[in-house]
Design a protein around this motif. Sequence first.
Motif, PDB file in Angstrom:
ATOM      1  N   PRO A 148       0.827  -1.208   0.000  1.00 33.26           N
ATOM      2  CA  PRO A 148       0.000   0.000   0.000  1.00 33.26           C
ATOM      3  C   PRO A 148       0.864   1.262   0.000  1.00 33.26           C
ATOM      4  CG  PRO A 148      -0.740  -1.561   1.673  1.00 33.26           C
ATOM      5  CD  PRO A 148       0.579  -2.058   1.172  1.00 33.26           C
ATOM      6  N   VAL A 149       0.317   2.333  -0.565  1.00 33.34           N
ATOM      7  CA  VAL A 149       0.975   3.637  -0.538  1.00 33.34           C
ATOM      8  C   VAL A 149       0.561   4.320   0.759  1.00 33.34           C
ATOM      9  CG1 VAL A 149       1.186   5.878  -1.671  1.00 33.34           C
ATOM     10  CG2 VAL A 149       0.960   3.792  -3.050  1.00 33.34           C
ATOM     11  N   VAL A 150       1.526   4.588   1.619  1.00 36.88           N
ATOM     12  CA  VAL A 150       1.235   5.115   2.954  1.00 36.88           C
ATOM     13  C   VAL A 150       1.580   6.604   3.011  1.00 36.88           C
ATOM     14  CG1 VAL A 150       1.715   4.920   5.416  1.00 36.88           C
ATOM     15  CG2 VAL A 150       1.679   2.867   3.991  1.00 36.88           C
ATOM     16  N   LEU A 151       0.592   7.426   3.355  1.00 36.34           N
ATOM     17  CA  LEU A 151       0.781   8.868   3.477  1.00 36.34           C
ATOM     18  C   LEU A 151       0.289   9.323   4.851  1.00 36.34           C
ATOM     19  CD1 LEU A 151      -0.453   9.895  -0.085  1.00 36.34           C
ATOM     20  CD2 LEU A 151       1.893  10.040   0.767  1.00 36.34           C
ATOM     21  N   PRO A 152       0.855  10.407   5.393  1.00 41.57           N
ATOM     22  CA  PRO A 152       0.489  10.843   6.740  1.00 41.57           C
ATOM     23  C   PRO A 152      -0.971  11.281   6.852  1.00 41.57           C
ATOM     24  CG  PRO A 152       1.958  12.425   5.693  1.00 41.57           C
ATOM     25  CD  PRO A 152       1.940  11.220   4.823  1.00 41.57           C
ATOM     26  N   ALA A 198      -5.092  11.313  -6.289  1.00 45.07           N
ATOM     27  CA  ALA A 198      -5.302  11.953  -7.590  1.00 45.07           C
ATOM     28  C   ALA A 198      -4.068  11.792  -8.471  1.00 45.07           C
ATOM     29  CB  ALA A 198      -5.634  13.431  -7.399  1.00 45.07           C
ATOM     30  N   TYR A 199      -2.887  11.922  -7.875  1.00 46.65           N
ATOM     31  CA  TYR A 199      -1.646  11.791  -8.637  1.00 46.65           C
ATOM     32  C   TYR A 199      -1.465  10.360  -9.141  1.00 46.65           C
ATOM     33  CZ  TYR A 199       3.323  11.667  -9.724  1.00 46.65           C
ATOM     34  OH  TYR A 199       4.522  11.488 -10.359  1.00 46.65           O
ATOM     35  N   LEU A 200      -1.753   9.379  -8.288  1.00 44.62           N
ATOM     36  CA  LEU A 200      -1.634   7.983  -8.711  1.00 44.62           C
ATOM     37  C   LEU A 200      -2.606   7.677  -9.852  1.00 44.62           C
ATOM     38  CD1 LEU A 200      -1.295   6.272  -5.218  1.00 44.62           C
ATOM     39  CD2 LEU A 200       0.499   6.479  -6.947  1.00 44.62           C
ATOM     40  N   GLU A 201      -3.814   8.196  -9.751  1.00 39.94           N
ATOM     41  CA  GLU A 201      -4.810   7.992 -10.811  1.00 39.94           C
ATOM     42  C   GLU A 201      -4.329   8.595 -12.127  1.00 39.94           C
ATOM     43  OE1 GLU A 201      -8.172   6.600 -12.547  1.00 39.94           O
ATOM     44  OE2 GLU A 201      -7.737   6.323 -10.405  1.00 39.94           O
ATOM     45  N   GLY A 204      -1.633   6.550 -13.975  1.00 40.60           N
ATOM     46  CA  GLY A 204      -1.930   5.173 -14.328  1.00 40.60           C
ATOM     47  C   GLY A 204      -1.790   4.175 -13.209  1.00 40.60           C
ATOM     48  N   ARG A 205      -1.811   4.644 -11.971  1.00 38.03           N
ATOM     49  CA  ARG A 205      -1.673   3.731 -10.828  1.00 38.03           C
ATOM     50  C   ARG A 205      -2.866   3.849  -9.878  1.00 38.03           C
ATOM     51  NH1 ARG A 205       4.153   5.827  -9.033  1.00 38.03           N
ATOM     52  NH2 ARG A 205       3.237   7.742  -9.867  1.00 38.03           N
ATOM     53  N   GLY A 206      -4.042   4.120 -10.465  1.00 40.24           N
ATOM     54  CA  GLY A 206      -5.230   4.329  -9.658  1.00 40.24           C
ATOM     55  C   GLY A 206      -5.660   3.117  -8.847  1.00 40.24           C
ATOM     56  N   GLY A 207      -5.172   1.938  -9.212  1.00 37.13           N
ATOM     57  CA  GLY A 207      -5.529   0.744  -8.463  1.00 37.13           C
ATOM     58  C   GLY A 207      -4.749   0.541  -7.179  1.00 37.13           C
ATOM     59  N   ARG A 208      -3.729   1.370  -6.966  1.00 32.28           N
ATOM     60  CA  ARG A 208      -2.924   1.217  -5.752  1.00 32.28           C
ATOM     61  C   ARG A 208      -3.727   1.614  -4.523  1.00 32.28           C
ATOM     62  NH1 ARG A 208       2.666   1.225  -6.331  1.00 32.28           N
ATOM     63  NH2 ARG A 208       2.654   0.752  -4.085  1.00 32.28           N
ATOM     64  N   ARG A 209      -3.612   0.825  -3.482  1.00 31.84           N
ATOM     65  CA  ARG A 209      -4.275   1.124  -2.212  1.00 31.84           C
ATOM     66  C   ARG A 209      -3.496   2.202  -1.467  1.00 31.84           C
ATOM     67  NH1 ARG A 209      -4.812  -2.983   2.908  1.00 31.84           N
ATOM     68  NH2 ARG A 209      -6.331  -1.769   4.124  1.00 31.84           N
ATOM     69  N   VAL A 210      -4.210   3.218  -0.966  1.00 31.33           N
ATOM     70  CA  VAL A 210      -3.573   4.312  -0.229  1.00 31.33           C
ATOM     71  C   VAL A 210      -4.040   4.260   1.220  1.00 31.33           C
ATOM     72  CG1 VAL A 210      -3.277   6.804  -0.038  1.00 31.33           C
ATOM     73  CG2 VAL A 210      -3.463   5.742  -2.301  1.00 31.33           C
ATOM     74  N   LEU A 211      -3.089   4.237   2.138  1.00 33.40           N
ATOM     75  CA  LEU A 211      -3.396   4.217   3.561  1.00 33.40           C
ATOM     76  C   LEU A 211      -3.010   5.545   4.194  1.00 33.40           C
ATOM     77  CD1 LEU A 211      -2.176   0.669   4.676  1.00 33.40           C
ATOM     78  CD2 LEU A 211      -4.484   1.398   4.066  1.00 33.40           C
ATOM     79  N   ALA A 212      -3.886   6.048   5.086  1.00 33.70           N
ATOM     80  CA  ALA A 212      -3.583   7.257   5.857  1.00 33.70           C
ATOM     81  C   ALA A 212      -3.075   6.824   7.221  1.00 33.70           C
ATOM     82  CB  ALA A 212      -4.839   8.114   5.993  1.00 33.70           C
ATOM     83  N   LEU A 213      -1.812   7.092   7.475  1.00 29.34           N
ATOM     84  CA  LEU A 213      -1.170   6.604   8.696  1.00 29.34           C
ATOM     85  C   LEU A 213      -0.895   7.748   9.669  1.00 29.34           C
ATOM     86  CD1 LEU A 213       0.239   4.137  10.105  1.00 29.34           C
ATOM     87  CD2 LEU A 213       2.367   4.952   9.057  1.00 29.34           C
ATOM     88  N   PRO A 214      -1.421   7.691  10.900  1.00 29.70           N
ATOM     89  CA  PRO A 214      -1.083   8.718  11.900  1.00 29.70           C
ATOM     90  C   PRO A 214       0.369   8.580  12.331  1.00 29.70           C
ATOM     91  CG  PRO A 214      -2.415   6.979  12.897  1.00 29.70           C
ATOM     92  CD  PRO A 214      -2.370   6.691  11.419  1.00 29.70           C
ATOM     93  N   LEU A 215       1.025   9.706  12.505  1.00 28.77           N
ATOM     94  CA  LEU A 215       2.426   9.719  12.911  1.00 28.77           C
ATOM     95  C   LEU A 215       2.552  10.348  14.293  1.00 28.77           C
ATOM     96  CD1 LEU A 215       4.008  10.891   9.532  1.00 28.77           C
ATOM     97  CD2 LEU A 215       3.689   8.550  10.344  1.00 28.77           C
ATOM     98  N   ALA A 216       3.764  10.397  14.796  1.00 34.95           N
ATOM     99  CA  ALA A 216       4.023  10.999  16.102  1.00 34.95           C
ATOM    100  C   ALA A 216       4.986  12.164  15.943  1.00 34.95           C
ATOM    101  CB  ALA A 216       4.596   9.948  17.051  1.00 34.95           C
ATOM    102  N   GLY A 217       5.063  12.984  16.966  1.00 35.38           N
ATOM    103  CA  GLY A 217       6.055  14.048  16.985  1.00 35.38           C
ATOM    104  C   GLY A 217       5.470  15.436  16.845  1.00 35.38           C
ATOM    105  N   LYS A 218       6.239  16.433  17.263  1.00 37.94           N
ATOM    106  CA  LYS A 218       5.789  17.822  17.259  1.00 37.94           C
ATOM    107  C   LYS A 218       5.625  18.374  15.840  1.00 37.94           C
ATOM    108  CE  LYS A 218       7.787  19.005  21.762  1.00 37.94           C
ATOM    109  NZ  LYS A 218       8.762  19.872  22.491  1.00 37.94           N
TER     110      LYS A 218
END
Length: 248
Positions: A148-152, A198-201, A204-218
């Motif tokens: 999966p494509v993981v973004l914050p 939107a960029y993946l779509e 040509g990579r619209g089928g990739r799964r995108v996960l929203a991952l919470p992060l830590a830190g200030k």
Amino acid sequence: MSTILVTGGTGTLGTPVLARLRAAGHDVRALSRRSREHPVDLTDGRGLDAAMAGAEVVVHCASSPRGGDDVAAGHLIEAARRAGTVTNVVYISIVGVDVVPFGYYRVKHRVERMLLESGLGVTILRTTQFHDLVATVTDTVAKVPLLPVVLPKGVRVQPVSVVEVADRMAELAVPLPAGRVPDMGGPEVRTLVELGRAYLEATGRGGRRVLALPLAGKAYAAFRRGGNLTPRHAVGKVTFADYLADRS
């Protein structure tokens, strides 16, 4: 017409800035390590005195996320002082460098303070992130094809067109300094996850799964609070959708 130095003249921002200044008839010197006419190494200042001779304006676009921007700025400031002809140093900074405790931002803020305390004439423009940064971040995390494509999670961005920023920087590259000018942001605020999808779509990579991952830190907390945004200065016209359409 003025004699203008452009650092980072082969970079994402420096290239269009250079083109605009030359089209306006200025004597423009593009500084880089590999330049035949003006070979300069900002990490130690080699070549700066020769390149700076007779210059009135310096447009400082060179930057490295790997660090050292403050060292480079120190060499640039000293060379400008020695030249005695520089009346305006135009610097590109980032919205939120004073409130987001991210390492690269902290260095950019330090450079702002160095310039303001240098005794030189200074113009500082803070902008939001370029559209290209969203593309770069997404490409980086999408390198492994089957995962999966993981973004914050919860991070919003307000991307702006580098072309529009280049137009503004060229306007500011005049002998009279303007100090800290109003910030410049893109036309819309969206989550990084939305724009990544939107960029993946669009690529040509619209089928990739995108996960929203919470992060830590200030720094992450400051991004989630919107410290990198300037909705009251949404002066850019080019949307991320426009950027994607132009790329295709």
